[in-house]
Design an enzyme around this catalytic site. Structure first.
Site, mmCIF file in Angstrom:
data_model
loop_
_atom_site.group_PDB
_atom_site.id
_atom_site.type_symbol
_atom_site.label_atom_id
_atom_site.label_comp_id
_atom_site.label_asym_id
_atom_site.label_seq_id
_atom_site.Cartn_x
_atom_site.Cartn_y
_atom_site.Cartn_z
ATOM 1 N N ASP A 114 38.514 -20.958 8.168
ATOM 2 C CA ASP A 114 37.115 -20.626 7.922
ATOM 3 C C ASP A 114 36.904 -19.224 7.383
ATOM 4 O O ASP A 114 35.759 -18.831 7.123
ATOM 5 C CB ASP A 114 36.305 -20.804 9.211
ATOM 6 C CG ASP A 114 36.227 -22.254 9.641
ATOM 7 O OD1 ASP A 114 36.082 -23.117 8.749
ATOM 8 O OD2 ASP A 114 36.321 -22.528 10.845
ATOM 9 N N ASP A 190 36.621 -30.458 5.477
ATOM 10 C CA ASP A 190 35.851 -29.232 5.285
ATOM 11 C C ASP A 190 36.644 -28.157 4.539
ATOM 12 O O ASP A 190 36.081 -27.310 3.838
ATOM 13 C CB ASP A 190 35.415 -28.634 6.631
ATOM 14 C CG ASP A 190 34.992 -29.636 7.671
ATOM 15 O OD1 ASP A 190 35.584 -30.722 7.732
ATOM 16 O OD2 ASP A 190 34.099 -29.304 8.466
#
Length: 432
Positions: A114, A190
């Site tokens: 992330d 993702d």
């Protein structure tokens, strides 16, 4: 393809007037101004509480810079600063600078994929939006490019040549329906979004290694996450030694073999973005497959039928707005508008019409009433209500981020522009 041809015949509902777009944009400006003024710049908005509270403002739940969502609110501020003209003395610019600074330390994060969401959503957005403006020199002084490049190298440390991917999460228990199972090298859909950090840094430093890592990850994801019908798995766990697929499962969807709608949005967006950098046919083909599956579902699911997806396309419960994921709609709308620029004729019209219809619904029925909530867009779902009962029917910060991006892309693609609104509203209550 029949349903796509039918969609292509639909008018672009918002060509004139663009009232839902304007409402969405106005709401984003107002809510973001209020949030930036009353929160500390190290407390990053993530999501609101479930539903609408009785007479009490539904405020943002905040997270530190380490949270994967931290880059989105600074990114929203950069988008609004650009929308307002991107000048050095702009109030919006000063707020964007202030909120971005707290994320600087995240450039060194090697523990999570992330780092891309965090750093490219904030510092990367700034560099892209300020290019060619008077603000570009200011960002050079603050070494924004260095931050993004360092972050890209941090992400690259998670790459495994044996697997061909960057590892999303560390070793753990990430298959919700199989709590005893240990994921050794989990990769989530993702993660496609974080490849832009690598691609951008590779292009701007002529670094072939970063480029090949991103390309390899995209290729492996197309091979192992995307089903023949264009739907997607959420999690693919690999054997870290051989690179073989060990298990496919979900952490946030309804079931291992269901299609989590936000993951489908990540797929459309991620492969469209990858194609922008690589021009590899497999990336465009994968983006189209994922987009076509998404559109086939939103055209027949939901009560009312409004092109905003259910939180999972295989969810068998209620289909009202309370069980949608407006964030998935925002992501998909932005992705479809870019995808439309890479195809021609009727197909381009299909994708633009679909994005327009999603944005029209978001701007009509999914805006947060500022008297009730701090969220820009309501009716989103963070994770499966089966495991996280408080995570659905909330506002998610990234729903606003991608919706703003989408209306910007629409404006650029149509050659239109939107009327400027006040940067600092006089009232603290704007009723949508």
């Amino acid at each position: 393809m029949a349903f796509l041809l039918a969609l292509a015949a639909l008018p672009l509902a918002l060509s004139a007037p663009v009232t839902p777009f304007s409402r969405l944009r106005t709401a984003a400006h107002f809510q973001s101004n209020r949030t930036a003024r009353h929160l500390d710049a190290t407390a990053y908005p993530s999501e609101t509480h479930k539903g609408v509270t009785n007479g009490t403002l539904n405020t943002w739940i905040t997270s530190p810079a380490e949270a994967w969502t931290s880059g989105f609110f600074p990114g929203i501020l950069w988008k609004i600063a650009a929308d307002e003209g991107m000048t050095v003395n702009s109030t919006w610019l000063q707020q964007a600078l202030r909120w971005t600074e707290g994320i600087r330390s995240q450039q060194y994060d090697t523990q999570h994929h992330d780092v891309g969401f965090k750093v490219f959503g904030s510092f990367g957005q700034a560099l892209q939006l300020a290019a060619g403006t008077s603000v570009e020199g200011l960002l050079a002084e603050r070494k924004y490019v260095n931050v993004v490049i360092t972050a890209a190298h941090s992400l690259a440390t998670r790459f495994s040549p044996a697997v061909g991917c960057t590892q999303s999460w560390n070793v753990g228990h990430h298959c919700r329906a199989h709590p005893a199972y240990t994921t050794e090298f989990p990769v989530i859909i993702d993660n496609m979004m974080n490849l832009e950090l690598l691609f951008w840094a590779a292009r701007n430093t002529s670094n072939e290694t970063l480029y090949r890592i991103a390309e390899s990850h995209a290729n492996k994801t197309a091979e192992n996450h995307v089903r023949p019908d264009g739907s997607t798995f959420h999690v693919v766990d690999y054997n870290p030694d051989t690179g073989a697929v060990a298990r496919r499962c979900t952490a946030q969807g309804w079931g291992d073999n269901s299609t989590w709608s936000r993951g489908q949005g990540w797929c459309i967006y991620g492969f469209t973005m990858a194609y922008r950098y690589t021009r590899l046919p497999v990336h465009l083909e994968t983006a189209r497959k994922c987009a076509d599956f998404f559109l086939a579902k939103v055209m027949v699911q939901g009560v009312p039928l409004d092109y905003v997806p259910l939180w999972d396309f295989d969810f068998t419960g209620k289909q009202t707005e309370h069980f949608r994921d407006a964030s998935a709609g925002s992501i998909a709308a932005s992705a479809l508008l870019e995808l439309a620029s890479f195809v021609a004729g009727a197909l381009a019209r299909v994708y633009k019409a679909a994005a327009t219809n999603i944005l029209e619904s978001l701007g009509t029925s999914y805006l947060g009433n500022s008297a009730d909530t701090e969220g820009i867009i309501i009716h989103s779902t963070r994770a499966s209500p089966r495991w996280s009962p408080e995570s659905f029917d909330v506002s998610l910060v990234y729903a606003g981020y991608y919706a703003l991006e989408a209306i910007g892309r629409y404006a650029e693609g149509s050659g239109s522009s939107f009327k400027q609104i006040s940067s600092t509203p006089d009232s603290d209550s704007y009723i949508i």
